[in-house]
Design a protein around this motif. Structure first.
Motif, short mmCIF file in Angstrom:
data_model
loop_
_atom_site.label_atom_id
_atom_site.label_comp_id
_atom_site.label_asym_id
_atom_site.label_seq_id
_atom_site.Cartn_x
_atom_site.Cartn_y
_atom_site.Cartn_z
N ALA A 276 0.87 -1.18 0.00
CA ALA A 276 0.00 0.00 0.00
C ALA A 276 0.91 1.23 0.00
N TYR A 277 0.33 2.35 -0.37
CA TYR A 277 1.09 3.61 -0.36
C TYR A 277 1.01 4.27 1.01
N ILE A 278 2.13 4.86 1.39
CA ILE A 278 2.16 5.83 2.48
C ILE A 278 2.76 7.07 1.85
N GLY A 279 2.00 8.14 1.84
CA GLY A 279 2.43 9.27 1.02
C GLY A 279 2.54 8.75 -0.40
N HIS A 280 3.31 9.39 -1.22
CA HIS A 280 3.53 8.90 -2.57
C HIS A 280 4.83 9.47 -3.09
N GLU B 8 16.10 8.44 5.71
CA GLU B 8 15.68 7.12 5.20
C GLU B 8 14.43 7.30 4.35
N ASP B 9 14.01 6.24 3.68
CA ASP B 9 12.80 6.36 2.85
C ASP B 9 11.60 6.62 3.74
N ILE B 10 10.72 7.53 3.28
CA ILE B 10 9.56 7.92 4.09
C ILE B 10 8.26 7.95 3.31
N VAL B 11 8.32 7.82 1.99
CA VAL B 11 7.10 7.79 1.18
C VAL B 11 7.25 6.78 0.06
N GLY B 12 6.11 6.24 -0.37
CA GLY B 12 6.12 5.32 -1.50
C GLY B 12 5.27 4.10 -1.24
N SER B 13 5.68 3.01 -1.86
CA SER B 13 4.94 1.75 -1.81
C SER B 13 5.62 0.81 -0.81
N TYR B 14 4.84 0.32 0.16
CA TYR B 14 5.39 -0.51 1.24
C TYR B 14 4.60 -1.80 1.38
N GLY C 95 10.54 -1.92 -2.80
CA GLY C 95 11.67 -1.86 -3.72
C GLY C 95 12.24 -0.46 -3.73
N LYS C 96 13.55 -0.33 -3.88
CA LYS C 96 14.20 0.99 -3.80
C LYS C 96 13.63 1.98 -4.81
N SER C 97 13.22 1.50 -5.97
CA SER C 97 12.71 2.43 -6.98
C SER C 97 11.27 2.88 -6.69
N PHE C 98 10.63 2.29 -5.67
CA PHE C 98 9.24 2.62 -5.36
C PHE C 98 9.09 3.49 -4.12
N VAL C 99 10.21 3.87 -3.49
CA VAL C 99 10.17 4.70 -2.28
C VAL C 99 11.13 5.87 -2.44
N SER C 100 11.00 6.84 -1.53
CA SER C 100 11.87 8.02 -1.57
C SER C 100 12.08 8.55 -0.16
N SER C 101 13.23 9.18 0.05
CA SER C 101 13.50 9.83 1.34
C SER C 101 12.98 11.28 1.34
N THR C 102 12.44 11.72 0.21
CA THR C 102 11.88 13.07 0.11
C THR C 102 10.38 12.99 -0.15
N ALA C 103 9.63 13.60 0.75
CA ALA C 103 8.17 13.70 0.60
C ALA C 103 7.87 15.07 0.01
N THR C 104 7.10 15.07 -1.07
CA THR C 104 6.74 16.31 -1.75
C THR C 104 5.27 16.62 -1.54
N LEU C 105 4.98 17.87 -1.25
CA LEU C 105 3.61 18.34 -1.14
C LEU C 105 3.42 19.44 -2.17
N ASN C 106 2.55 19.19 -3.14
CA ASN C 106 2.19 20.20 -4.12
C ASN C 106 1.01 20.97 -3.54
N VAL C 107 1.04 22.28 -3.66
CA VAL C 107 -0.01 23.11 -3.08
C VAL C 107 -0.75 23.84 -4.20
N THR C 108 -2.06 23.67 -4.23
CA THR C 108 -2.89 24.37 -5.23
C THR C 108 -3.86 25.29 -4.49
N PRO D 101 1.92 13.49 4.51
CA PRO D 101 1.88 12.12 5.03
C PRO D 101 3.20 11.41 4.75
N ILE D 102 3.73 10.72 5.78
CA ILE D 102 4.99 9.97 5.66
C ILE D 102 4.90 8.66 6.42
N LYS D 103 5.86 7.77 6.16
CA LYS D 103 6.00 6.52 6.92
C LYS D 103 6.57 6.87 8.29
N PRO D 104 6.04 6.27 9.36
CA PRO D 104 6.63 6.51 10.68
C PRO D 104 8.10 6.06 10.69
#
Length: 178
Positions: free
Chosen positions: A21-25, A94-100, A116-129, A145-148
């Motif tokens: 499942a995703y935590i953040g993206h 460490e990785d904090i968003v993506g597919s876990y 998988g390393k290509s499905f997670v990131s240590s940077t969480a991005t928030l786009n604001v509209t 939203p991030i992984k604990p």
């Protein structure tokens, strides 16, 4: 799991844990306007509940718990020029968003392992509209939203607003809990 996710398999024991499942993206989350938490009620901030040994004649009841953690960022415009926030990033050691892969074997401690390393990131991005220009002294709140995870003394956390980055070197341990 809420919202429903066809990729989650229970009970435990499948090849890759209990499914993913995703935590953040990895591609980022989107917050519409300032001070809004509406985007946290979507798939990027899932909930879970576990019920065991329930017989067929008993109604199933369980409490839902959070899987994700949420970072609250307060931006204050300290310049004379108006500030419209378009993007915020939060970078951890460490990785904090993506597919876990989620393992619910211990209902009090969900284990989230990167799918998988290509499905997670240590940077969480928030786009604001839909944000409006903040005048000098005005504040706005943003929620990512991030992984604990646990950050330790000496770790660096980076926050960027519209590309302007600030690094915080930790002087004490900080735990980002669900």
């Amino acid at each position: 799991m809420y919202p429903y996710n066809k990729n989650i398999k229970t009970p435990a024991g499948s090849k890759d844990g209990d499914g993913w499942a995703y935590i953040g993206h990895k591609g980022g989350a989107t917050q519409n306007g300032y001070n809004s938490t509406a985007h946290l009620a979507e798939t990027l901030c899932p909930l879970y509940g576990v019920a065991k040994s329930v017989d067929a004649s008993t109604p199933v009841s369980f409490n839902m718990k959070h899987i994700a953690s949420v970072v609250k960022i307060v931006v204050t415009n300290e310049s004379e020029s108006p500030l419209t926030v378009n993007s915020i990033t939060f970078t951890a050691p460490e990785d904090i968003v993506g597919s876990y892969f989620m393992n619910f074997t211990d209902p009090n401690n969900v284990v989230c392992k990167a799918s998988g390393k290509s499905f997670v990131s240590s940077t969480a991005t928030l786009n604001v509209t839909g944000g409006t220009a903040l005048k000098k002294g005005e504040k706005a709140e943003f929620y990512i939203p991030i992984k604990p995870f646990a950050a330790k003394v000496g770790d660096e956390l980076k926050i960027s607003v519209n590309g302007y980055e600030k690094t915080h070197k930790l002087t004490k341990n900080v735990e980002f809990k669900a």
